[in-house]
Write a protein that holds these residues in place. Sequence first.
Motif, PDB file in Angstrom:
ATOM      1  N   GLU A 154       0.846  -1.184   0.000  1.00 32.33           N
ATOM      2  CA  GLU A 154       0.000   0.000   0.000  1.00 32.33           C
ATOM      3  C   GLU A 154       0.885   1.239   0.000  1.00 32.33           C
ATOM      4  O   GLU A 154       1.916   1.272   0.672  1.00 32.33           O
ATOM      5  CB  GLU A 154      -0.908   0.025   1.238  1.00 32.33           C
ATOM      6  N   HIS A 159      -4.364   6.496   0.188  1.00 29.84           N
ATOM      7  CA  HIS A 159      -3.600   5.248   0.225  1.00 29.84           C
ATOM      8  C   HIS A 159      -4.155   4.322  -0.854  1.00 29.84           C
ATOM      9  O   HIS A 159      -5.143   4.656  -1.521  1.00 29.84           O
ATOM     10  CB  HIS A 159      -3.603   4.614   1.625  1.00 29.84           C
ATOM     11  N   HIS A 194      -5.158   0.239  -2.241  1.00 32.49           N
ATOM     12  CA  HIS A 194      -5.576  -1.122  -1.870  1.00 32.49           C
ATOM     13  C   HIS A 194      -5.117  -2.065  -2.973  1.00 32.49           C
ATOM     14  O   HIS A 194      -5.800  -2.197  -3.989  1.00 32.49           O
ATOM     15  CB  HIS A 194      -7.102  -1.202  -1.711  1.00 32.49           C
ATOM     16  N   SER A 212     -11.871   0.038   4.860  1.00 36.29           N
ATOM     17  CA  SER A 212     -11.920  -1.150   5.714  1.00 36.29           C
ATOM     18  C   SER A 212     -12.190  -0.715   7.153  1.00 36.29           C
ATOM     19  O   SER A 212     -12.003   0.452   7.494  1.00 36.29           O
ATOM     20  CB  SER A 212     -10.576  -1.875   5.650  1.00 36.29           C
ATOM     21  N   ASP A 232      -9.260   1.008   8.389  1.00 37.60           N
ATOM     22  CA  ASP A 232      -9.140   2.380   7.877  1.00 37.60           C
ATOM     23  C   ASP A 232      -9.938   3.342   8.750  1.00 37.60           C
ATOM     24  O   ASP A 232      -9.476   4.430   9.091  1.00 37.60           O
ATOM     25  CB  ASP A 232      -9.646   2.468   6.431  1.00 37.60           C
TER      26      ASP A 232
HETATM   27 ZN   LIG Z   1      -7.314   0.886   3.430  1.00 42.35          ZN
END
Ligand SMILES: [Zn+2]
Length: 172
Positions: free
Chosen positions: A44, A104, A106, A114, A117
């Motif tokens: 990531e 960011h 994935h 998520s 996150d």
């Molecule tokens: Zn994430």
Amino acid sequence: MPIASTLAQALPQPQFHHFSVMLQLPESVYRELRRHGEETYPHECCGVLVGTVSGSGKCVAQAVPVRNASPVNKRHHYLIDPVELIRVERQARASGWEILGFYHSHPDHPAEWSPTDLKEAHWMGCSYAITTVVNGLASETRSFHLAGSSEENKRFEAEEIQLLSNSLESEE
Ligand SMILES: [Zn+2]
């Protein structure tokens, strides 16, 4: 990462509480943050979005790439070093900008936030942009606005990304 989380929460928080849910990205910045995700694949990538807030939304001037400091698994997690974040914020302020959000990637996962996150997002009002990178190529980029007023009621809300043409800036 309780230590990092505590540090992140101790950082100065942006004070704007606007509800115009729109992230304005110059096309060049959009390309850069997506390319960053391709460069770090299968890890990531992460970075900071800086710029100004106006009536029409958050207008990003720069995407500042930072190193993924996650000690866990960089394929599925990112962490921005709090010390590095302070440095980015200081440089942004010197340019008259503030931190508007974070980005960011994935790798091989959808551009959907998520639970981790959300748990690790602490900047209320900021944008969290996520790019899915499939087999090393950026595909979908989405952005989520961290709504709410506290750690207890914070939540992600999808927000529109508006791409701004760079044609005028290139004349400078
Ligand atoms: Zn994430």
